[in-house]
Design a protein around this motif. Structure first.
Motif, mmCIF file in Angstrom:
data_model
loop_
_atom_site.group_PDB
_atom_site.id
_atom_site.type_symbol
_atom_site.label_atom_id
_atom_site.label_comp_id
_atom_site.label_asym_id
_atom_site.label_seq_id
_atom_site.Cartn_x
_atom_site.Cartn_y
_atom_site.Cartn_z
ATOM 1 N N ARG A 54 108.996 -41.244 44.681
ATOM 2 C CA ARG A 54 109.428 -39.927 45.166
ATOM 3 C C ARG A 54 110.802 -40.012 45.827
ATOM 4 N N VAL A 55 111.024 -41.078 46.583
ATOM 5 C CA VAL A 55 112.324 -41.262 47.230
ATOM 6 C C VAL A 55 113.431 -41.319 46.171
ATOM 7 N N PHE A 56 113.216 -42.097 45.110
ATOM 8 C CA PHE A 56 114.257 -42.207 44.081
ATOM 9 C C PHE A 56 114.368 -40.934 43.258
ATOM 10 N N ASP A 57 113.275 -40.184 43.084
ATOM 11 C CA ASP A 57 113.375 -38.855 42.453
ATOM 12 C C ASP A 57 114.278 -37.956 43.294
ATOM 13 N N ASN A 58 114.075 -37.981 44.611
ATOM 14 C CA ASN A 58 114.885 -37.154 45.503
ATOM 15 C C ASN A 58 116.352 -37.572 45.453
ATOM 16 N N LEU A 59 116.615 -38.872 45.500
ATOM 17 C CA LEU A 59 118.002 -39.352 45.406
ATOM 18 C C LEU A 59 118.633 -38.955 44.078
ATOM 19 N N ALA A 60 117.874 -39.075 42.988
ATOM 20 C CA ALA A 60 118.393 -38.710 41.665
ATOM 21 C C ALA A 60 118.781 -37.232 41.617
ATOM 22 N N ALA A 61 117.988 -36.388 42.260
ATOM 23 C CA ALA A 61 118.298 -34.950 42.288
ATOM 24 C C ALA A 61 119.614 -34.682 43.017
ATOM 25 N N VAL A 62 119.832 -35.365 44.121
ATOM 26 C CA VAL A 62 121.079 -35.175 44.866
ATOM 27 C C VAL A 62 122.254 -35.747 44.071
ATOM 28 N N CYS A 63 122.045 -36.897 43.430
ATOM 29 C CA CYS A 63 123.099 -37.459 42.565
ATOM 30 C C CYS A 63 123.489 -36.455 41.482
ATOM 31 N N LYS A 64 122.495 -35.843 40.848
ATOM 32 C CA LYS A 64 122.753 -34.866 39.783
ATOM 33 C C LYS A 64 123.547 -33.677 40.327
ATOM 34 N N ALA A 65 123.176 -33.204 41.507
ATOM 35 C CA ALA A 65 123.897 -32.075 42.110
ATOM 36 C C ALA A 65 125.354 -32.430 42.377
ATOM 37 N N ALA A 66 125.620 -33.722 42.582
ATOM 38 C CA ALA A 66 126.989 -34.190 42.836
ATOM 39 C C ALA A 66 127.748 -34.493 41.544
ATOM 40 N N GLY A 67 127.066 -34.362 40.405
ATOM 41 C CA GLY A 67 127.726 -34.630 39.122
ATOM 42 C C GLY A 67 127.554 -36.051 38.636
ATOM 43 N N GLY A 68 126.588 -36.776 39.177
ATOM 44 C CA GLY A 68 126.372 -38.159 38.779
ATOM 45 C C GLY A 68 124.903 -38.447 38.550
ATOM 46 N N SER A 69 124.563 -39.719 38.626
ATOM 47 C CA SER A 69 123.185 -40.158 38.429
ATOM 48 C C SER A 69 122.969 -41.434 39.240
ATOM 49 N N LEU A 70 121.754 -41.925 39.222
ATOM 50 C CA LEU A 70 121.475 -43.184 39.917
ATOM 51 C C LEU A 70 122.352 -44.312 39.389
ATOM 52 N N ALA A 71 122.775 -44.227 38.142
ATOM 53 C CA ALA A 71 123.634 -45.260 37.544
ATOM 54 C C ALA A 71 124.993 -45.340 38.236
ATOM 55 N N ASP A 72 125.373 -44.293 38.965
ATOM 56 C CA ASP A 72 126.661 -44.266 39.656
ATOM 57 C C ASP A 72 126.571 -44.784 41.093
ATOM 58 N N ILE A 73 125.380 -45.142 41.537
ATOM 59 C CA ILE A 73 125.206 -45.654 42.893
ATOM 60 C C ILE A 73 125.732 -47.077 42.975
ATOM 61 N N VAL A 74 126.534 -47.333 44.010
ATOM 62 C CA VAL A 74 127.126 -48.664 44.200
ATOM 63 C C VAL A 74 126.507 -49.423 45.363
ATOM 64 N N ARG A 75 125.829 -48.709 46.264
ATOM 65 C CA ARG A 75 125.176 -49.365 47.405
ATOM 66 C C ARG A 75 123.934 -48.590 47.798
ATOM 67 N N VAL A 76 122.881 -49.336 48.124
ATOM 68 C CA VAL A 76 121.611 -48.760 48.540
ATOM 69 C C VAL A 76 121.197 -49.405 49.864
ATOM 70 N N GLY A 77 120.685 -48.600 50.768
ATOM 71 C CA GLY A 77 120.084 -49.095 51.991
ATOM 72 C C GLY A 77 118.612 -48.733 51.969
ATOM 73 N N VAL A 78 117.740 -49.732 52.066
ATOM 74 C CA VAL A 78 116.294 -49.517 52.030
ATOM 75 C C VAL A 78 115.737 -49.811 53.419
#
Length: 128
Positions: A54-78
């Motif tokens: 669910r967390v990554f679904d939520n992040l993916a939705a925000v990435c999409k709204a920004a014009g990108g995707s999870l593939a464009d993420i360069v750093r993650v904090g868990v």
């Protein structure tokens, strides 16, 4: 450099005085996402894997709204309330990211908002 706010109705609304994401130039700073269902605003049921999905679904939705995707993420904090869940979250990340993987830190914390077991924030970079 001007900044712009990113918002997705497909991710939970902020539960405090912050934005889902902020864009400055070609870099997008994504706020931490907890495993809240955006439709209900409630914590998803299930184990750490369900929460991480669910967390990554939520992040993916925000990435999409920004014009990108999870593939464009360069750093993650868990952030995990139980570092024993490290391997399970790794398995979810393997499903969501391809090599080369983003840089990452994993931090054990005492507790998270809404009694979540996991929270993830990220930095995304878009070309141009």
């Amino acid at each position: 450099m001007a900044r712009s706010i990113i918002h997705s109705d497909q991710a939970p609304k902020a539960i405090g005085p912050y934005s889902q994401a902020v864009r400055v130039g070609s870099t997008i700073y994504l706020s931490g996402q907890t495993p809240l269902d955006p439709a209900t605003g409630k914590l998803v049921e299930g184990d750490i894997s369900a929460q991480a999905q669910r967390v990554f679904d939520n992040l993916a939705a925000v990435c999409k709204a920004a014009g990108g995707s999870l593939a464009d993420i360069v750093r993650v904090g868990v952030y995990l309330t139980d570092l024993g869940n490290f391997a399970a979250v790794n398995e979810v990340m393997k499903q969501r990211f391809a090599e080369p993987y983003p840089a990452r830190s994993t931090i054990g914390v005492r507790e998270l908002p809404v009694n979540a077991q996991v929270e993830v924030d990220a930095i995304m970079h878009l070309p141009g």
